[in-house]
Motif scaffolding. Structure first.
Motif, PDB file in Angstrom:
ATOM      1  N   LYS A  47       0.853  -1.174   0.000  1.00 20.43           N
ATOM      2  CA  LYS A  47       0.000   0.000   0.000  1.00 20.43           C
ATOM      3  C   LYS A  47       0.897   1.236   0.000  1.00 20.43           C
ATOM      4  O   LYS A  47       1.776   1.386   0.845  1.00 20.43           O
ATOM      5  N   GLU A  48       0.717   2.117  -0.986  1.00 21.16           N
ATOM      6  CA  GLU A  48       1.549   3.319  -1.099  1.00 21.16           C
ATOM      7  C   GLU A  48       0.926   4.443  -0.295  1.00 21.16           C
ATOM      8  O   GLU A  48      -0.280   4.653  -0.324  1.00 21.16           O
ATOM      9  N   ASN A  49       1.830   5.164   0.377  1.00 22.41           N
ATOM     10  CA  ASN A  49       1.377   6.326   1.154  1.00 22.41           C
ATOM     11  C   ASN A  49       1.727   7.580   0.368  1.00 22.41           C
ATOM     12  O   ASN A  49       2.878   7.797  -0.010  1.00 22.41           O
ATOM     13  N   PHE A  50       0.778   8.388   0.098  1.00 26.61           N
ATOM     14  CA  PHE A  50       0.992   9.628  -0.625  1.00 26.61           C
ATOM     15  C   PHE A  50       0.906  10.782   0.358  1.00 26.61           C
ATOM     16  O   PHE A  50       0.019  10.812   1.225  1.00 26.61           O
ATOM     17  N   GLU A  51       1.872  11.730   0.192  1.00 29.69           N
ATOM     18  CA  GLU A  51       1.801  12.932   1.013  1.00 29.69           C
ATOM     19  C   GLU A  51       0.959  13.946   0.260  1.00 29.69           C
ATOM     20  O   GLU A  51       1.246  14.253  -0.903  1.00 29.69           O
ATOM     21  N   VAL A  52      -0.009  14.443   0.876  1.00 28.86           N
ATOM     22  CA  VAL A  52      -0.940  15.365   0.249  1.00 28.86           C
ATOM     23  C   VAL A  52      -0.754  16.725   0.905  1.00 28.86           C
ATOM     24  O   VAL A  52      -0.693  16.845   2.128  1.00 28.86           O
ATOM     25  N   TYR A  53      -0.628  17.752   0.064  1.00 26.41           N
ATOM     26  CA  TYR A  53      -0.459  19.114   0.551  1.00 26.41           C
ATOM     27  C   TYR A  53      -1.599  19.969   0.034  1.00 26.41           C
ATOM     28  O   TYR A  53      -2.089  19.767  -1.083  1.00 26.41           O
TER      29      TYR A  53
END
Length: 184
Positions: A47-53
């Motif tokens: 499962k990929e974790n994306f950093e959201v800004y």
């Protein structure tokens, strides 16, 4: 004439027709049984974790600072044709404009003038000895030839010293183009 006990078709064709399929079946039994192909292991995808800004309007600036050295893409080494000696004078400085033929450096010739004078004396002595030998030994061609060779040897040595002196006085001529040394 037929033999007794052997009917018309005989028992041989019947035996051959029974033996052939049996031999094929038994030969197949001798081969090893094939294994079933392994199924690939099931791997659960990571499962990929994306950093959201949160996006906002504005200007992006990036600053870089550092220290560097600049070098010319054209380089030419200058040198004196005679090896040895010390640098007597350097007639240019960094950024000076020079022209073709300008003397930019000179070699210290040291005692070269003294050595030239000593060689001139040695040549003159050899010439006097040659003249004396010609007067004293008119018939001895070998003795005269030896004295002629001595004079020639002294003359060559004197020419070499004078050539060294001429190169030292001429200095190092500029072989570069004028645009390589411009004042800024």
């Amino acid at each position: 004439m037929q033999k007794k006990g052997n009917p018309a078709g005989g028992w041989k064709p019947w035996v051959c027709s029974a033996v052939l399929p049996l031999s094929l079946l038994t030969g197949r039994a001798l081969l090893p049984k094939e294994e079933e192909a392994l199924k690939p292991p099931l791997v659960k995808p990571v499962k990929e974790n994306f950093e959201v800004y949160e996006v906002k309007r504005g200007s992006i600036t990036k600053q870089v600072s550092g220290v560097g050295t600049l070098a010319s893409d054209r380089l030419q080494y200058l040198y004196f044709s005679e090896s040895g000696g010390r640098l007597a004078s350097l007639n240019v400085s960094l950024g000076s404009e020079v022209k073709a033929g300008d003397v930019i450096a000179e070699i210290d010739t040291g005692d070269l003038a003294s050595r030239i004078r000593q060689q001139e004396i040695a040549l003159e002595k050899a010439q006097i000895v040659l003249e004396q030998t010609k007067d004293e030994k008119r018939g001895d061609a070998m003795a005269i030839r030896l004295k002629v060779l001595d004079v020639e040897k002294e003359r060559i040595a004197l020419e070499q010293l004078r050539q060294q002196a001429g190169e030292g006085e001429a200095g190092l001529k500029c072989r570069r183009h004028r645009d390589l040394y411009r004042s800024h």
